[in-house]
Design an enzyme around this catalytic site. Structure first.
Site, mmCIF file in Angstrom:
data_model
loop_
_atom_site.group_PDB
_atom_site.id
_atom_site.type_symbol
_atom_site.label_atom_id
_atom_site.label_comp_id
_atom_site.label_asym_id
_atom_site.label_seq_id
_atom_site.Cartn_x
_atom_site.Cartn_y
_atom_site.Cartn_z
ATOM 1 C CG LEU A 156 22.076 -52.133 47.518
ATOM 2 C CD1 LEU A 156 21.899 -53.655 47.534
ATOM 3 C CD2 LEU A 156 21.165 -51.501 46.471
ATOM 4 C CE1 TYR A 157 29.833 -48.574 48.100
ATOM 5 C CE2 TYR A 157 29.905 -47.775 50.370
ATOM 6 C CZ TYR A 157 30.535 -48.017 49.155
ATOM 7 O OH TYR A 157 31.859 -47.711 49.005
ATOM 8 N N GLY A 158 26.551 -51.204 51.806
ATOM 9 C CA GLY A 158 27.302 -51.921 52.838
ATOM 10 C C GLY A 158 27.239 -53.427 52.651
ATOM 11 C CB SER A 160 27.565 -54.505 47.520
ATOM 12 O OG SER A 160 28.141 -53.235 47.802
#
Length: 249
Positions: A156-158, A160
């Site tokens: 998810l972080y990647g 975004s």
């Protein structure tokens, strides 16, 4: 390094700690008026005090970035504090998410995308046209090496940040012809207050790169300052890896 013209003003989101604070300090040392935005009033006021005590010019705006309204409100306040203009925008504020996909709730998904993607989008929407009217400006987005790699529990972080990478190139195409340079930094593991929760995972990630260690905030800030100033006057739409060589091997 070419020094910026007198009267240059920079807005740094997430500037109260870590990479953002190191960047604010470095820009202030060049004579740039830095406007630090962040959630913690205490940390923000201390960051401003440290810069002013060292002879620099700094102000703090409390902001909890998460959506269009909060981003546009911050941008407008920053323009007022910046005496009518923002010349440099550093989109540094972000939140991480370490969880497997099946463990991630919709509220966490929305929060990560809101802070990491929606807020920068509408800060640029508000400030880039004003820079274009003045015929100059620089925007630096903070990405991550995880945007280039399939990493368990960091999808998810990647994602975004991968979207932010694409926007970096799109914004360069949109605003570059008007004198606004848009680029991004893609850091590797960096030891900051915000990465403490990663524990041993930070060192494990860093060990996979040729450098073999996490970066310091000052090392990342040096690359940001390069892209934000006239030293990078012919650099548009670049995603600069500052990851100890991880994405090169």
């Amino acid at each position: 390094m070419k020094l910026p013209q007198a009267g240059t003003t920079a807005l740094i989101t997430g500037g109260t700690s870590g990479i953002g604070r190191a960047t604010a300090k470095s820009l202030a040392e060049l004579g740039i008026h830095v406007i630090i935005a962040g959630r913690s009033v205490e940390r923000g006021e201390q960051a401003v005090k440290d810069i002013r005590d060292a002879g620099g010019k700094a102000d703090f705006i409390a902001a909890d970035l998460q959506d269009e309204a909060s981003a546009r409100t911050l941008a407008r306040k920053a323009v007022e504090v910046g005496e009518g203009h923002i010349d440099i925008l550093i989109n540094n504020a972000a939140i991480g998410s370490i969880a497997m996909t099946h463990q991630t709730t919709e509220s966490v998904f929305d929060q990560v995308m809101g802070v990491n993607l929606k807020a920068p989008y509408f800060l640029v929407a508000e400030l880039a046209p004003l820079m274009a009217e003045r015929g100059k400006g620089a925007i630096v987005n903070l990405s991550t090496m995880v945007a280039e790699l399939g990493t368990s529990a960091l999808g998810l972080y990647g994602a975004s940040k991968a979207a932010l990478n694409l926007l970096t190139k799109s914004w360069a195409a949109e605003y570059g012809p008007s004198g606004v340079r848009v680029n991004a930094i893609s850091p590797g593991p960096t030891r900051t207050e915000g990465t403490v929760e990663m524990g041993g995972m930070l060192d494990q990630l860093a060990a996979q790169a040729p450098a073999g260690r996490p970066a310091s905030p000052d090392e990342i800030a040096a690359a940001i300052v390069f892209l934000a100033t006239d030293s990078a006057s012919f650099v548009h739409g670049a995603i600069l890896p500052v990851d100890g060589g991880r994405t090169a091997v």
